[in-house]
Design an enzyme around this catalytic site. Structure first.
Site, mmCIF file in Angstrom:
data_model
loop_
_atom_site.group_PDB
_atom_site.id
_atom_site.type_symbol
_atom_site.label_atom_id
_atom_site.label_comp_id
_atom_site.label_asym_id
_atom_site.label_seq_id
_atom_site.Cartn_x
_atom_site.Cartn_y
_atom_site.Cartn_z
ATOM 1 N N SER A 29 54.687 39.409 31.330
ATOM 2 C CA SER A 29 54.152 40.340 30.334
ATOM 3 C C SER A 29 53.019 41.191 30.870
ATOM 4 O O SER A 29 52.488 42.040 30.149
ATOM 5 C CB SER A 29 53.660 39.558 29.111
ATOM 6 N N THR A 81 51.105 40.264 26.563
ATOM 7 C CA THR A 81 49.928 41.009 27.006
ATOM 8 C C THR A 81 48.856 39.962 27.202
ATOM 9 O O THR A 81 49.002 38.851 26.721
ATOM 10 C CB THR A 81 49.494 41.970 25.862
ATOM 11 N N THR A 115 48.547 44.845 30.202
ATOM 12 C CA THR A 115 49.934 44.535 29.818
ATOM 13 C C THR A 115 50.954 45.321 30.643
ATOM 14 O O THR A 115 50.629 46.384 31.192
ATOM 15 C CB THR A 115 50.147 44.890 28.328
ATOM 16 N N ARG A 155 56.523 55.214 27.568
ATOM 17 C CA ARG A 155 56.009 54.615 26.327
ATOM 18 C C ARG A 155 54.671 53.913 26.616
ATOM 19 O O ARG A 155 54.529 53.190 27.584
ATOM 20 C CB ARG A 155 57.015 53.614 25.773
ATOM 21 N N VAL A 156 53.708 54.147 25.751
ATOM 22 C CA VAL A 156 52.400 53.510 25.885
ATOM 23 C C VAL A 156 52.132 52.743 24.598
ATOM 24 O O VAL A 156 52.328 53.275 23.500
ATOM 25 C CB VAL A 156 51.309 54.574 26.133
ATOM 26 N N THR A 193 47.409 41.357 21.004
ATOM 27 C CA THR A 193 48.635 41.285 21.789
ATOM 28 C C THR A 193 49.794 41.383 20.794
ATOM 29 O O THR A 193 49.623 41.101 19.616
ATOM 30 C CB THR A 193 48.744 39.956 22.572
ATOM 31 N N GLY A 194 50.959 41.763 21.274
ATOM 32 C CA GLY A 194 52.109 41.887 20.368
ATOM 33 C C GLY A 194 52.514 43.338 20.201
ATOM 34 O O GLY A 194 52.184 44.191 21.044
ATOM 35 N N GLY A 231 52.549 46.774 19.856
ATOM 36 C CA GLY A 231 51.497 47.788 19.888
ATOM 37 C C GLY A 231 51.655 48.877 18.847
ATOM 38 O O GLY A 231 50.667 49.367 18.289
HETATM 39 N N1 GLY Z 1 50.585 45.078 22.906
HETATM 40 C C1 GLY Z 1 51.271 45.479 24.031
HETATM 41 C C2 GLY Z 1 52.170 46.632 23.832
HETATM 42 O O1 GLY Z 1 52.640 46.854 22.726
HETATM 43 O O2 GLY Z 1 52.416 47.322 24.773
#
Ligand code: GLY
Length: 357
Positions: free
Chosen positions: A92, A203, A221, A231-232, A254-255, A257
């Site tokens: 991750s 992450t 991450t 993609r960000v 985390t999770g 985004g």
């Molecule tokens: N929390 C990490 C992402 O969505 O990229």
């Protein structure tokens, strides 16, 4: 976590009454002087404290040890997350992170330094295993906060970071399996039917407060597995993936985004703590806000989200918590009681979790 009962009641009452307990730190000071507001909470709880997502157990131990020896809190937590960034088994983050849909590993990270009120971030960075260190270099050496894509990579190379192939054989095999399953009529042969396709928004977020009350935060991450190139997520967005204010505390996530960016979750958690909420209350309010802001297609008919999102908060006085939508989450903590995993608070029992769509 243990919350001092009197403090919990005091902050709960203040929050319920809509009172502001805002305090403003004097520049360059750790505790800060309250300006026209109640005095900051006394350091009655154990400090230093370092908290992180559950993959940060080794990292919080490392950061705690460094802070105990006098390290700056941001240096300490960046060293803590470097352990995961450089671990090819953590798919991750950093080296070995799951790639985008084209098989390219693109990394995001951001950090904040409470005492000096500075921040740095990178997004869609390729070929450099430690984006947290590049984010810190952006903070330390430039007048900018966020560098992306080829510009971020050029900056990193100019700063002396070494380029390497981040796609491990294990992650490449996972990518091939994902690709083969996309379309039954394409030219890719299916692999073993039993193999579960990995899907990760994993992450690492880490936050620290020193013995004197200085705070710092960092999140790093490889982002959503199989994402569209470019993609960000929330991790490199200051205020979403992480945030800290030296007069209040730090928070991160985390999770998924996309769910967090819309509520600026880390900033919101710190703002709720500024209003007097304990970290646990602040994070539960943030989770509620996330769900309130979630589009219908991502909720079942009972309003339960199909995705995972995890928040972490650490107050300047050493109180801490972590919250998630569903029961069963854990997070890493290091304090005078050692490094361990603790249970996160949650909105819904695990049996309410809908099957992933
Ligand atoms: N929390 C990490 C992402 O969505 O990229």
């Amino acid at each position: 976590m243990s919350i001092d009962r009197r403090e919990f009641l005091r902050t709960s009452a203040a929050a319920a009454a809509g009172l502001s307990l805002t305090s403003v730190a004097a520049p360059g000071t750790a505790e800060g002087a309250a300006v026209g507001e109640p005095a900051p909470l006394k350091a009655s709880l154990a400090r230093p404290v370092v908290i992180a997502s559950d993959n940060g157990l080794r990292g919080v131990a490392k950061a705690y040890e460094m802070i105990g020896k006098g390290s700056d809190p941001l240096d300490a937590i960046v060293a803590g997350v470097n352990i995961q960034e450089l671990d090819p088994e953590d798919q991750s983050v950093g080296l070995g992170g799951l790639p985008n849909e084209e098989g390219v590993v693109q990394l995001d990270a951001s950090c904040m330094h409470g005492p000096t009120r500075r921040a740095g971030a990178v997004a869609s960075l390729e070929g450099i295993a430690t984006p947290s260190l590049v984010a810190k270099a952006v903070m330390d050496y430039t007048d900018h906060i966020l560098l992306v894509g080829p510009g971020a990579k050029k900056f990193a190379l100019n700063m002396g970071f070494k380029e390497q192939n981040l796609l491990t054989e294990k992650s490449r095999q996972d990518w091939l399996r994902w690709k083969a399953r996309l379309n039954a009529n394409d030219n890719w042969l299916d692999h073993d039917d039993d193999i579960k396709i990995k899907f990760s928004t994993g992450t690492i977020n880490m936050n620290a407060v020193t013995a004197t009350g200085d705070v710092a935060s960092v999140t790093t991450t490889s982002g959503l597995a199989w994402k569209l190139p470019g993609r960000v997520g929330d991790s490199p967005i200051v205020g979403a993936g992480q945030y800290c204010d030296n007069s209040v505390g730090a928070a991160g996530s985390t999770g998924r985004g996309e769910a967090n960016i819309k509520v600026c979750g880390a900033f919101l958690a710190v703002e709720f703590m500024r209003q007097g909420m304990a970290p646990e209350q602040a994070l539960m309010k943030v989770m509620e806000r996330v769900i309130a802001m979630t589009e219908k297609r991502l909720l079942n008919d009972r309003g339960r989200p199909y995705f995972d999102l995890h928040f972490y908060a650490l107050a300047k006085d050493g109180r801490y918590s972590s919250a998630t939508a569903y029961q069963g989450g854990q997070f890493a903590v290091a304090s005078d009681k050692g490094a361990r995993l603790e249970d996160s608070v949650y909105l819904f029992k695990s049996e309410e979790r809908p099957a992933r769509r």
